[in-house]
Structures are given as C-alpha cells and as structure tokens.
Scaffold this motif. Structure first.
Motif, short mmCIF file in Angstrom:
data_model
loop_
_atom_site.label_atom_id
_atom_site.label_comp_id
_atom_site.label_asym_id
_atom_site.label_seq_id
_atom_site.Cartn_x
_atom_site.Cartn_y
_atom_site.Cartn_z
N GLN A 86 44.59 46.25 45.71
CA GLN A 86 45.96 46.68 45.42
C GLN A 86 45.97 47.92 44.54
O GLN A 86 46.46 47.88 43.41
N ALA A 104 60.05 41.03 48.23
CA ALA A 104 59.11 40.41 49.17
C ALA A 104 58.74 41.44 50.23
O ALA A 104 59.41 42.46 50.39
N GLU A 129 50.95 38.57 46.62
CA GLU A 129 50.01 39.55 47.16
C GLU A 129 49.04 38.94 48.16
O GLU A 129 48.67 37.79 48.05
N MET A 130 48.62 39.78 49.11
CA MET A 130 47.65 39.36 50.12
C MET A 130 46.36 38.87 49.50
O MET A 130 45.69 37.99 50.04
N ASP A 131 45.93 39.47 48.39
CA ASP A 131 44.63 39.11 47.82
C ASP A 131 44.77 38.06 46.72
O ASP A 131 43.89 37.90 45.89
N SER A 142 51.97 37.68 39.57
CA SER A 142 52.87 38.11 40.65
C SER A 142 54.28 37.71 40.26
O SER A 142 54.49 36.61 39.75
N ASN A 180 49.43 47.12 52.14
CA ASN A 180 49.47 45.67 52.03
C ASN A 180 48.12 44.97 51.96
O ASN A 180 48.06 43.76 51.71
N TYR A 206 40.29 38.86 53.11
CA TYR A 206 41.74 38.78 53.16
C TYR A 206 42.15 37.89 54.35
O TYR A 206 43.07 37.11 54.27
N LYS A 215 51.87 41.27 35.45
CA LYS A 215 53.10 41.83 36.04
C LYS A 215 54.24 41.65 35.07
O LYS A 215 54.40 40.58 34.48
N PHE A 237 55.78 36.40 50.19
CA PHE A 237 56.00 36.39 48.74
C PHE A 237 54.64 36.28 48.07
O PHE A 237 53.92 35.30 48.26
N SER A 277 45.71 28.27 37.15
CA SER A 277 46.67 29.15 37.83
C SER A 277 47.75 28.28 38.47
O SER A 277 47.50 27.14 38.85
N HIS A 289 47.42 34.28 45.60
CA HIS A 289 48.28 33.24 46.15
C HIS A 289 49.54 33.86 46.73
O HIS A 289 50.17 34.70 46.10
N TYR A 295 43.08 27.85 51.26
CA TYR A 295 41.74 28.05 50.70
C TYR A 295 40.76 28.39 51.83
O TYR A 295 39.90 29.22 51.67
N HIS A 332 39.52 35.85 44.05
CA HIS A 332 38.39 36.65 44.53
C HIS A 332 37.07 35.97 44.19
O HIS A 332 36.88 35.52 43.06
N MET A 338 37.46 29.54 44.04
CA MET A 338 37.84 29.39 45.44
C MET A 338 39.22 29.97 45.72
O MET A 338 39.49 30.45 46.81
#
Lengths: 320, 320
Positions: free
Chosen positions: A163, A308, B133-135, B281, A227, A104, A302, B131, B254, B137, B104, A137, A134
């Motif tokens: 998450q 946010a 998710e952390m895991d 997201s 988070n 992360y 989603k 804006f 993506s 984009h 990246y 995950h 890249m």
C-alpha cells in the motif's frame, strides 16, 4: 486489474570446486530452469563475481557458489528448483532454502507452500517455519537440514512495502513512464552509487530492476496499482540503513523487514525505522543451518476514515 | 490442525405479508437450505419473534421478514442463497445482502467472492464493495441494488477477534471442556442477561452459541487453536459498548469492528475501544440501499520478539 507481486524465492548453494555456477553452467540452462516455472529471461548483465537475469516475473542472480531466484505472479518456482536438482544431482547440492511470502490472492496460485515443500521433501530432508502471523503478512521458510552452517557474513535483507502512497502509486502507473523516470523517482543513483543497472518497464505498468556491483546485488520489483500495490526490495546491502530513504519515497501503509544474519537487527531498526511506524509483528529465530532470521512487520496507524472500494462485478477478476 | 473460522454471511428480506418466514416456512425447508452449503442443523430454539438454528458450521436466524445465515469452514453459502431464490422466487425477495470475510486459507475454499457474486448476479442486480485493505483483514459486501431502503433502526454489529491470548487459547482448547465452563469463561450471563442460549462444543475443540431474547440475537463462534485462532461475535445488540468486556476476555492481537447503521460509530469507538489498540483500517461508506457501514481494524503493537512457528512438513496440512 490485479497482479500478484508476492514472491517465492529459492537460494541454492553448491560447491564451486565441483561445479562453478558462473563458468560451468550455460545461459541456456538458466533459460530452461526459468521456463520450468513459466517465466522467461528478459535480459542479462554480469560482472566478474555475479550474473543477473531480469525475468518476466522477477529475477535470478548467479554467483560461483550459489544462485538466488525470485519469482512472482502465478509462477510455480518449486518446479525450477526441482529441475536444478534433477539436472545437477542431489549429491552436488550444498544447501537449499525455499521461501514463500503469503499472497494477496492465494486462491489464484497453482500451489500452496505445503504443496511446494512436499515436492521438495522428495529430494531433501528439511525444516519449515513461519515468520509472522497467519492473519497478517508472513513468510514461510523451508531449509535443508543437512549439517550446512551458514557463513555469518552471508547477509540478506528484504524490505517488502505494501500500500504505497497514492502519490507514489499514481506516479508509477502514469502511462508512458520511462525506465529513467522511474529510476529517478526511486532515487536509484543515490541508493546504488556505482552499481550497474538493468531494468524493464512492464505494460500497462510494473517495473523491475537488477543492480550489481562486484558480489553485491539489489533488486526491486514494483507492482504499483492502487488496490494491490507492492514493492519488494531484496539485497545483500543493508536495507535497514537504507529503509528511511525507501520509505520516504514509497510511504507504504505497511512493510516487512526480513533479514538473514543481521545480528544487530534490533538496534538498527530502533535507529532507522521512523517513529510513526508501529511494529505489529516481531519474530527472531536461529535456524538449524545457522542463519539468524529476523522478521518484522510495521504499520502506519490510521487516523481518518476512507471510503470503501467499489468492485467491478462484471470483470473476470479473481482479486475478490 | 487448522479450521477456517472466517464466515460468509447472507441476509435476505422478504415481504412478511406475502410470505412470513416464521410461519410459512417449515424446518425441513431450512434443513434443505442449510444442506445446500454442506452444513447441517445441530439444534433449534425459538421465541415469538425469532427462530435460531445452531449449525455444524455457524448459525441461521429467522424472523418474520428476514433471515441471516452465517457459515464458516469450507461451506459454499452462496448455494444456500441460490436455493432460497429458486424455491421462493426472485419476485418475493425484498432485499439480499451477501458478505464474505477474507479467509486465512483462501486457497482451500471451493470458491472466491468473485465466483459467488457472479452466481448471485444471474438472479440479482447488485453492487459489491470491499471494506478494509487487500493486504489485511477485509470484508466484501454484495448488496442488491433494487431501490430497497434500509430502516435506520435495523442495526447490526460484528466483532471479529484474531489471535486471542495464549491463555484464552489454552483455556478454550482444554480437553473435555464443557459448554457451561465455556459460558462462564466468556461471561455470557453478564454479556447476555435474560437471553435464551443454545450452544455446542465441537471435538476436539471449537464452540458455538446462539442467544435470543425477543427480536434480539447474538451469536459467537470460537475457533480457539493457537495458530489460526478466531472468535466472531455478531448481534443486533451494540457490540461497541460491549467490546471492552469481550476484548478483556479474549485479549486478541487484532480485531475488526463492522457495523450497519450505527451512526455514532466514531464517537462510540473513541469511548469504548481501549487505548492500547491502534487503528490500522478505518472505512465508512453509505450503500445505495441506505445502510451506513463502518469497518475498523485494530491491532496491538508488538514490543517483544517471539519465535518463529515450526511447521509439520509431513502432515497433510493446507494451512501453509
């Protein structure tokens, strides 16, 4: 508050006729090895086949012919591998694999995978591969390339959940939660009938459990905060079959499955992964050491807009 | 070879009656400002309303009342913002926004977003949000919190495409490719009728184009290499309407859409985003400066297994 749950992992095989890791190596040695990456041993349990150490950052499992160590946080696991090689001697190694999940907060790490394998390459000739994209995950796998051929029966599974649902996150960050409450929430009795368990609840939250039965092991590490929530499960039990239960408990927005020598990965994922998860990455590769590796990342589509996340500018938080 | 395409971005408003950025500021000043983040100006074009600088790392656009600067690679854009504040004086600022996309290769960056906003906070009180998710984009947005109220007509759109198709990547990494061949591939005449274009082909590959017409601007930056491909499009033209064409050309695995003050985001994405993309997201937030911000990330589900990516251990590559 953030915590880097993502693990580095090493698996080292030796020839147990030359060196039995269960009988010829002292716990002090393992403590020193664990120290090399700035982790420490919290507790130990063992049976005839396997010894399991619960660490301040994840776990160490030892069998006669190999050990597996996983560490998270800002540990530099490769230093522990180097310690083993230097103390035991490179000639006693049968095979080394070193693996690292993308982080992360990679900017907060003491090294990147490229640094780590450069260090390992001083001792071992090997190959390195990336499983997963890249920009999503992914897992890096370095393996020694020395003619070793993996036993097809040597199977390993990882299920990495990201998450987790807000209900699961709230439950697992409840102040004062006990180990037995977490075991119950994670349905460990159902998941691991007959296993010995050794677990630890971290402050202010976080949970680790090692489970062993004969040569079988399973370990779970929980980083529950909303988070950067992350739950890793690693085992030589089939985690694809067990995925429905784990996913039902955690309800992650995304998860990875990684397997070594699960030849029926495609059929099993078709059968066991719930339909509402969509596959985002699918990778299959046979390594030169004869491991067949599968990697898959799944996401939940989603449907609704969320707000946010407000960040705390004043805090000294490198989670940004 | 890797290149960090992900951009940092700053937008700074001034009061044009006090200070007109088009007439009161010299090109030497902009050159010095750009230098502060270790970028340089490659070329310039202008019309009555807008001046556009093509940079060694992305772009700078200047209007009478504001400028927008985007830089990629390992630039530290916040230093350019600090230069502007120090030279012009904080009392002449009307509003500042500073934005940063997750990278990246964040471990190769000279600073993280947390560092950047700590520096800005020495000059400006503001708020910071994430804006996405952390895991996955995500975009960080810092904005000054000083009573400024954005004009609802001030709309901005970003379309950020990841993992473009292998055909697009191969085409855009073809040795000797000319600017006009890339313009044709990207169908810029169709996308930007009547716009003035200023573009640059980087060695060994990579492409940037600035386009202006009256007060309108659009800029595209292409990092085409297969393992870290990234194409960013930013504009005050509606990029949701134009998404079908852009997605058809690039076919990314993506992409993100980010908009400021596009109040019909939900209806427009329903109408224009092709059905084979799945939303991963969805974020909607109204900032205290009156910008309504939408963020969406879309992915293409994977149906087939691909091979792992073999990495070059010997190379001095921090893309690992």
């Amino acid at each position: 508050m953030f915590f880097e749950g993502s693990e580095k992992k090493a698996e080292v095989f030796v020839d147990p006729k030359q060196l039995c890791l269960l009988t010829d190596i002292s716990d002090d040695f393992w403590a020193a090895l664990v120290n090399c990456c700035n982790a420490r041993i919290l507790s130990t349990m063992s049976n005839q086949k396997c010894k399991a150490f619960l660490l301040s950052e994840s776990s160490l499992f030892v069998w006669a012919d190999r050990f597996v160590i996983l560490t998270c946080g800002e540990t530099r696991l490769v230093n522990s591998v180097e310690y083993f090689i230097q103390k035991i001697g490179v000639d006693k190694l049968v095979h080394v694999t070193y693996q690292r999940k993308n982080e992360y907060f990679s900017h907060a790490q003491p090294s990147c995978f490229g640094d780590d394998i450069k260090l390992l390459s001083r001792y071992l000739a090997g190959k390195a591969l990336r499983f997963g994209e890249m920009d999503s995950h992914h897992n890096y796998v370095f393996h020694q390339d020395n003619g070793f051929r993996a036993n097809p029966e040597h199977k390993t599974y990882e299920l990495l959940a990201y998450q987790i649902s807000s209900q699961a996150s709230e439950k697992l960050t409840t102040p004062g939660l006990t180990a037995s409450q977490i075991r119950e929430f994670l349905q460990l009795e159902r998941l691991l009938p007959g296993f010995s368990l050794d677990d630890f609840v971290f402050k202010p939250y976080g949970y680790s459990v090692n489970a062993i039965r004969d040569h079988q092991y399973l370990t779970i590490h929980v980083t529950p905060q909303a988070n950067s929530s992350y739950v890793s499960v690693e085992s030589n039990l089939n985690l694809i079959e067990r995925a429905p239960l784990i996913l039902d408990i955690l309800q992650p927005a995304s998860f990875d499955l990684l397997s070594f020598n699960e030849f029926d990965f495609q059929q099993q994922t078709s059968r066991f992964i719930p339909d509402h998860y969509i596959s985002k990455s699918l990778v299959k590769e046979t390594l030169s050491n004869n491991y067949q590796v599968y990697f898959a990342n799944y996401i939940l589509p989603k449907k609704h807009f969320s707000r946010a996340i407000m960040l705390d500018i004043a805090s000294d938080n490198h989670a940004l």
